[in-house]
Design a protein around this motif. Structure first.
Motif, short mmCIF file in Angstrom:
data_model
loop_
_atom_site.label_atom_id
_atom_site.label_comp_id
_atom_site.label_asym_id
_atom_site.label_seq_id
_atom_site.Cartn_x
_atom_site.Cartn_y
_atom_site.Cartn_z
N ASP A 78 0.81 -1.51 -0.15
CA ASP A 78 0.03 -0.06 -0.14
C ASP A 78 0.37 1.34 0.25
OD1 ASP A 78 -2.23 -1.19 0.01
OD2 ASP A 78 -2.17 -1.24 1.94
N MET A 79 2.02 1.35 1.02
CA MET A 79 2.24 2.56 0.93
C MET A 79 3.80 2.58 -0.57
SD MET A 79 4.15 3.12 3.80
CE MET A 79 3.08 1.88 6.00
N ALA A 80 3.61 1.69 -1.33
CA ALA A 80 5.24 1.55 -2.61
C ALA A 80 4.64 2.55 -3.32
CB ALA A 80 5.30 0.45 -3.22
N GLU A 81 3.42 2.74 -3.99
CA GLU A 81 3.27 3.72 -5.16
C GLU A 81 3.43 5.46 -5.44
OE1 GLU A 81 -1.25 3.88 -7.25
OE2 GLU A 81 -1.01 1.94 -7.22
N ASN A 82 2.95 5.90 -3.81
CA ASN A 82 3.38 7.65 -3.61
C ASN A 82 4.30 7.56 -4.09
OD1 ASN A 82 0.87 7.98 -4.34
ND2 ASN A 82 0.13 7.48 -2.11
N PHE A 83 5.04 6.61 -2.77
CA PHE A 83 6.95 7.28 -2.65
C PHE A 83 7.44 6.56 -4.29
CE2 PHE A 83 10.88 5.91 -0.98
CZ PHE A 83 11.20 7.76 -0.11
N ARG A 84 7.17 6.15 -4.87
CA ARG A 84 7.93 5.99 -6.47
C ARG A 84 7.72 7.56 -7.09
NH1 ARG A 84 4.59 1.79 -8.77
NH2 ARG A 84 5.23 -0.16 -7.59
N ALA A 85 7.01 8.14 -6.85
CA ALA A 85 6.63 9.40 -7.58
C ALA A 85 8.14 10.56 -6.89
CB ALA A 85 5.22 10.10 -6.83
N PHE A 86 8.40 10.27 -5.19
CA PHE A 86 9.84 10.97 -4.71
C PHE A 86 10.62 10.16 -4.99
CE2 PHE A 86 6.13 12.14 -2.70
CZ PHE A 86 6.53 13.50 -2.35
N GLY A 87 10.69 8.76 -6.43
CA GLY A 87 12.16 8.25 -6.65
C GLY A 87 12.77 7.38 -5.91
N SER A 88 11.88 6.85 -5.07
CA SER A 88 12.75 5.32 -4.44
C SER A 88 12.06 4.64 -5.49
CB SER A 88 11.75 5.79 -3.57
OG SER A 88 11.96 4.34 -2.11
N LEU A 89 12.47 3.10 -5.04
CA LEU A 89 12.61 2.18 -5.75
C LEU A 89 11.17 0.81 -4.44
CD1 LEU A 89 15.50 1.75 -7.26
CD2 LEU A 89 13.47 2.28 -8.65
N CYS A 90 10.97 1.89 -3.25
CA CYS A 90 10.56 0.71 -2.27
C CYS A 90 9.02 0.89 -2.55
CB CYS A 90 11.05 1.26 -0.92
SG CYS A 90 10.35 0.61 -0.12
N GLY A 91 8.17 1.80 -2.96
CA GLY A 91 7.48 1.61 -3.70
C GLY A 91 5.89 2.28 -2.88
N ARG A 92 5.14 1.52 -3.36
CA ARG A 92 4.26 2.53 -2.39
C ARG A 92 3.66 2.99 -0.83
NH1 ARG A 92 -1.94 0.82 -3.95
NH2 ARG A 92 -1.00 -0.95 -3.48
N GLU A 93 4.27 1.54 -0.60
CA GLU A 93 3.90 1.31 0.88
C GLU A 93 4.93 1.96 1.96
OE1 GLU A 93 2.47 0.16 5.14
OE2 GLU A 93 1.88 -0.52 2.79
N CYS A 94 6.06 2.74 1.23
CA CYS A 94 7.56 2.87 1.91
C CYS A 94 6.57 4.64 1.71
CB CYS A 94 8.47 2.60 1.06
SG CYS A 94 9.06 1.67 1.46
N GLN A 95 6.43 4.94 0.27
CA GLN A 95 5.54 6.35 -0.01
C GLN A 95 4.68 6.88 1.01
OE1 GLN A 95 6.00 9.02 -2.01
NE2 GLN A 95 4.33 10.02 -1.18
N VAL A 96 3.94 5.44 1.39
CA VAL A 96 2.74 6.01 2.26
C VAL A 96 3.26 7.16 4.15
CG1 VAL A 96 0.80 5.43 3.72
CG2 VAL A 96 0.50 5.26 0.93
N LEU A 97 3.97 5.50 3.78
CA LEU A 97 5.08 5.98 5.19
C LEU A 97 5.42 7.21 5.53
CD1 LEU A 97 5.82 5.25 8.36
CD2 LEU A 97 7.92 4.20 7.62
N LYS A 98 6.44 7.97 4.21
CA LYS A 98 6.41 8.93 3.68
C LYS A 98 5.35 9.71 4.12
CE LYS A 98 10.25 11.20 1.24
NZ LYS A 98 9.73 12.81 1.24
N MET A 99 5.04 9.93 2.97
CA MET A 99 3.67 11.22 3.30
C MET A 99 3.24 11.09 4.12
SD MET A 99 0.34 11.27 0.67
CE MET A 99 0.93 9.36 0.20
N HIS A 100 3.00 10.23 5.33
CA HIS A 100 2.74 10.44 6.41
C HIS A 100 3.42 11.03 7.56
CE1 HIS A 100 1.27 8.88 10.38
NE2 HIS A 100 2.14 8.32 11.00
N HIS A 101 4.75 10.44 7.26
CA HIS A 101 5.86 11.94 8.13
C HIS A 101 6.18 13.36 7.66
CE1 HIS A 101 8.07 7.81 9.72
NE2 HIS A 101 7.24 8.28 10.42
N ASP A 102 6.00 13.04 6.50
CA ASP A 102 5.39 14.88 5.71
C ASP A 102 4.79 15.52 6.58
OD1 ASP A 102 7.62 14.34 4.58
OD2 ASP A 102 6.51 13.59 2.51
N ILE A 103 2.85 14.70 6.67
CA ILE A 103 2.18 15.28 6.39
C ILE A 103 2.12 15.60 8.32
CG2 ILE A 103 -0.37 15.17 7.72
CD1 ILE A 103 -0.83 13.40 5.09
N GLU A 104 2.75 15.23 9.15
CA GLU A 104 3.31 15.29 10.15
C GLU A 104 4.29 16.07 11.47
OE1 GLU A 104 2.73 11.08 12.42
OE2 GLU A 104 4.86 11.21 11.70
#
Length: 193
Positions: A78-104
């Motif tokens: 789930d987190m990986a897709e959005n993280f790809r927009a920031f250039g990571s290869l980890c995927g959406r699951e990681c992106q959502v966690l990063k986005m969560h931290h960005d929002i905080e």
């Protein structure tokens, strides 16, 4: 911002002993505390996603699934897709966690600091520093998963597994600290999240 390029996996830590304590919010009620604990529910979702990676690693270690499945699963979480927009290869699951931290970092923390007159400045600074460590581990896990998919050797698997386990350890510790120190503040100053 810390330069993580020279740090080994073992050196990426949160320095739990240096964590400041949040001041009590004397006006907070049990309702405020319950509202503030909504953050824990959000964190449980992320931990479930991380547990999926752990299950895949365990299956690979037991020789039940090929190592290239790790990349497919990491990239489909789930987190990986959005993280790809920031250039990571980890995927959406990681992106959502990063986005969560960005929002905080850009919304929740500044609102708490402003409403509390800066009383949470030290706790917020520590949480932001911990976000940087988590984000570095997310990037490293993405790279390790890619390397493993390209060369499913024991060495590459060991690196991916070690990176994952470090990420899981750090995220669990970080979430626990954040939930403990901000529950009253979130409920009282923000009403909920």
């Amino acid at each position: 911002m810390t330069d993580f390029l020279t740090q080994s996996l073992d050196e990426l830590s949160l320095d739990e002993a240096a964590r400041p304590k949040a001041p009590p919010v004397s006006e907070a009620t049990d309702i405020h505390r319950r509202q503030g604990r909504q953050l824990a529910a959000i964190h449980r979702h992320y931990l479930m996603e991380i547990a999926q990676i752990g299950a895949v690693l365990a299956r690979i270690e037991a020789l039940d699934t090929p190592p290239e499945h790790l990349k497919r699963i990491v990239l489909s979480l789930d987190m990986a897709e959005n993280f790809r927009a920031f250039g990571s290869l980890c995927g959406r699951e990681c992106q959502v966690l990063k986005m969560h931290h960005d929002i905080e970092g850009t919304d929740m923390f500044p609102r708490i600091e402003a409403a509390a007159g800066g009383k949470f400045r030290e706790v917020v600074a520590k949480l932001k520093a911990e976000h940087e460590v988590v984000n570095e581990l997310i990037i490293r896990l993405g790279h390790a998963a890619d390397a493993l998919a390209e060369d499913p050797s024991d060495g590459k698997f060991g690196q991916a597994a070690a990176t994952f386990r470090k990420l899981e350890e750090v995220v669990r510790s970080h979430f626990g600290y954040e939930e403990t120190e901000l529950a009253e503040a979130i409920g009282y100053y923000l009403g909920s999240i």
